[in-house]
Write a protein that holds these residues in place. Sequence first.
Motif, short mmCIF file in Angstrom:
data_model
loop_
_atom_site.label_atom_id
_atom_site.label_comp_id
_atom_site.label_asym_id
_atom_site.label_seq_id
_atom_site.Cartn_x
_atom_site.Cartn_y
_atom_site.Cartn_z
N LEU A 1 1.57 -35.59 16.49
CA LEU A 1 0.87 -34.35 16.98
C LEU A 1 -0.23 -35.77 18.02
O LEU A 1 -1.37 -34.80 19.16
CB LEU A 1 -0.54 -33.91 15.89
CG LEU A 1 0.16 -33.18 15.00
CD1 LEU A 1 -0.69 -32.48 13.07
CD2 LEU A 1 0.36 -31.75 15.33
N ALA A 2 -0.58 -36.51 18.00
CA ALA A 2 -1.64 -37.65 18.57
C ALA A 2 -1.14 -37.22 20.05
O ALA A 2 -1.68 -36.92 21.02
CB ALA A 2 -1.93 -38.43 18.15
N ILE A 3 0.27 -37.11 20.02
CA ILE A 3 1.34 -37.95 21.94
C ILE A 3 1.21 -36.29 22.16
O ILE A 3 0.79 -36.24 23.22
CB ILE A 3 2.36 -38.31 21.30
CG1 ILE A 3 2.53 -39.85 20.97
CG2 ILE A 3 3.63 -38.17 22.86
CD1 ILE A 3 3.28 -40.54 20.68
N PHE A 4 1.34 -35.03 21.10
CA PHE A 4 1.99 -34.12 22.15
C PHE A 4 0.79 -33.30 21.64
O PHE A 4 0.79 -32.07 22.85
CB PHE A 4 3.15 -33.53 21.68
CG PHE A 4 4.35 -34.21 22.41
CD1 PHE A 4 4.86 -34.18 22.82
CD2 PHE A 4 4.67 -34.85 20.64
CE1 PHE A 4 6.27 -34.82 23.09
CE2 PHE A 4 5.52 -35.59 21.04
CZ PHE A 4 6.97 -35.69 21.98
N LEU A 5 -0.25 -33.46 20.91
CA LEU A 5 -1.03 -32.37 21.22
C LEU A 5 -2.92 -33.29 21.43
O LEU A 5 -3.59 -32.80 22.07
CB LEU A 5 -1.63 -31.56 19.96
CG LEU A 5 -0.48 -30.67 19.66
CD1 LEU A 5 -0.29 -30.01 17.82
CD2 LEU A 5 -0.22 -29.52 20.19
N VAL A 6 -2.86 -33.82 20.84
CA VAL A 6 -4.39 -34.15 21.11
C VAL A 6 -4.27 -35.05 22.31
O VAL A 6 -5.93 -34.80 23.20
CB VAL A 6 -4.85 -35.64 19.90
CG1 VAL A 6 -6.41 -35.50 20.46
CG2 VAL A 6 -4.88 -34.81 18.65
N VAL A 7 -3.50 -36.45 22.85
CA VAL A 7 -4.15 -36.50 23.93
C VAL A 7 -3.78 -35.44 25.64
O VAL A 7 -5.25 -35.38 26.15
CB VAL A 7 -2.60 -37.29 24.09
CG1 VAL A 7 -2.96 -38.48 25.40
CG2 VAL A 7 -2.74 -38.98 23.49
#
Lengths: 387, 283
Positions: free
Chosen positions: B23-29
């Motif tokens: 999620l962090a790589i594809f959404l949050v960042v």
Amino acid sequence: MSVTIEGLAKSFGQGSVLNGIDLAVNEGEFMALLGPSGSGKTSLLRIIAGLEMASAGRLMIGERDALNLPPGERRIGFVFQNYALFRHMRVFDNIAFGLKVKRRRERPSREEIAARVAELLDLVQLSGLERRFPAQLSGGQRQRVALARALAVEPKLLLLDEPFGALDAGVRVALREWLRALHDRIGLTSIFVTHDQDEALALADRIAILNAGRIEQIGTPAELYDNPVSAFTMAFLGPVNRFACVVSDGLVRLVGETLPVPAASLDGSRLPEGPAMAMVRPADIRIVGSAEPAAARGTVRGISVVGGRLRLRLSCARQTVEIEGDRDRMDASRLFPGAPVRLAFRRMRVFPRDTAAPAAPASAEPTAPADDAPLPQVERRQARFGS
Amino acid sequence: MASDSSSGRVRRFALIAVAFLYLAIFLVVPLIAVFSEALAKGLEAYRDALAQPDALAAVKLTLLVAAIAVPLNTAFGLAAAWAITKFEFAGKSLLTTLIDLPFSVSPVISGMVYVLLFGAQGLFGPFLAAHGLKIVFAVPGLVLATVFVTFPFVARQLIPLMQQQGTVEEEAALVLGASGWRIFRKITLPNIRWGLLYGVLLCNARAMGEFGAVSVVSGHIRGVTETMPLHIEALYNGYDVVGAFSVASLLALLALVTLVLKSLFETRYREELAPMAQPARVV
């Protein structure tokens, strides 16, 4: 208000749900529509309410031809199977709904509505719960809210669809007696649908038995129990033993038995000669001593004590037979598995062979009957025998 | 589950970590990137970028399109869900299938269809030209394309909900003498309100964010037929990175607000939906 139904029919495409229903419900009567699932009893009730359309026939509610009236103008109260309470409304608003939606000039004032709801809550013994939501009530409470909601518009006719179906056994019996008392007190005419014969027998003034979209028989509970006109009615109203038999020379001879029963001893039987089906209730079979005339002989297979009653499972006439009687009238010391007994039938009804309507499980007896199809076993819903 | 054993705990931790990392790589960042790019030259530049007349026009146009498309699709979705769940009629399954059509058709193609129908060389082109009406490369085209792309949202949300609720409460109201409109307002609508709001929210998010279909019918006239997503693309293609990301940050904010409201509704809506704890029907 009285209800008169003549030649009412309903069909869906090819299939028909109701075929030519004739039924008259008298003012003040508590009428049960009893039948197995799929017999059309709920459709009939919904047609009376205006929730389903009839394909043909006539429906009079009181003096009015009701088939073309919208449901809201039929002056009926309807209690749905699962109550159909408005889940987003409090108990108060549920009950008040029918009053609030009245046309402006007929609508009572807010104070009148509040007073009426309070009165109804008192009637159904739910005072103090008006602020609850349906989800916060028990099944029995919901049922009574549904009833109060239906009664709020002062219907002349109350229709109830399996009103006790979703309740626990204990609550069910208490609530049905309460409902019967309420019906009598406020002078309603009520029609209720049930598949439970005990409920119908205990509650109704008269019962209409439905089978496959037709009325099989209408009568008081006693009439139906004592004088069933068909094997279907007889089997539907309580446990029965079925015996294949042959009528000849004024005698009924059970298949596989040698002892004849005089046909004249049967209730009002004027039977055509030939193969037939004899039906006897477990309580109508007596164990008799060697001095008395007997209709059949059997062997005890299992015994169980149910309160003050003794239930026996016998093998007799190449099938399993159940009998039931008072414990203090039966000599338990001589009734043990394997004991031979002689049986007399106090009351037996003989029907033409082909009308044995409700399908019963085939006989579990290992010895195949010699000259007949496998005999159905006794039907009892709560059979519990140790063998 | 072997939640007590240490290997079980490790496995569980690993699974959770993978999910969060993903999620962090594809959404949050990317989300952070949007805001940091927008603010790369300071708050001043960010505010200036948003105050550009073209940017303001794009925001206004997006709001206008959504303000027309969302109510239309709310009304349509309600009507369709009502018809499908409360009545039996011929062609019901066809209608149900058609509602899903925009989900299965590429938005670009739906945009093309409107150009083919209403464009200058299109089927109705000469008629429209003769009457001085302009649909394609104008606001009506944008609205049409947006309506097309977003029409399943409300209906799709309501159909399963209304199916589950059945018609029995409506029948009870009918017997009590309520009129059809009253039944709808007092019984049906309150029972579906959270589902409806949720559907409207999703419909709105999509209406404001739609790119493909709108891009085809827009004609990209700056300040006239550019909605926010189209304007972002135009700015980016013109190497105005701060401008592009500033407008993009608004859309991203919209997404965040939608997400928050959505999860709020979901908590709320689950309570509303919790079926009454009824004993099973005895048959």
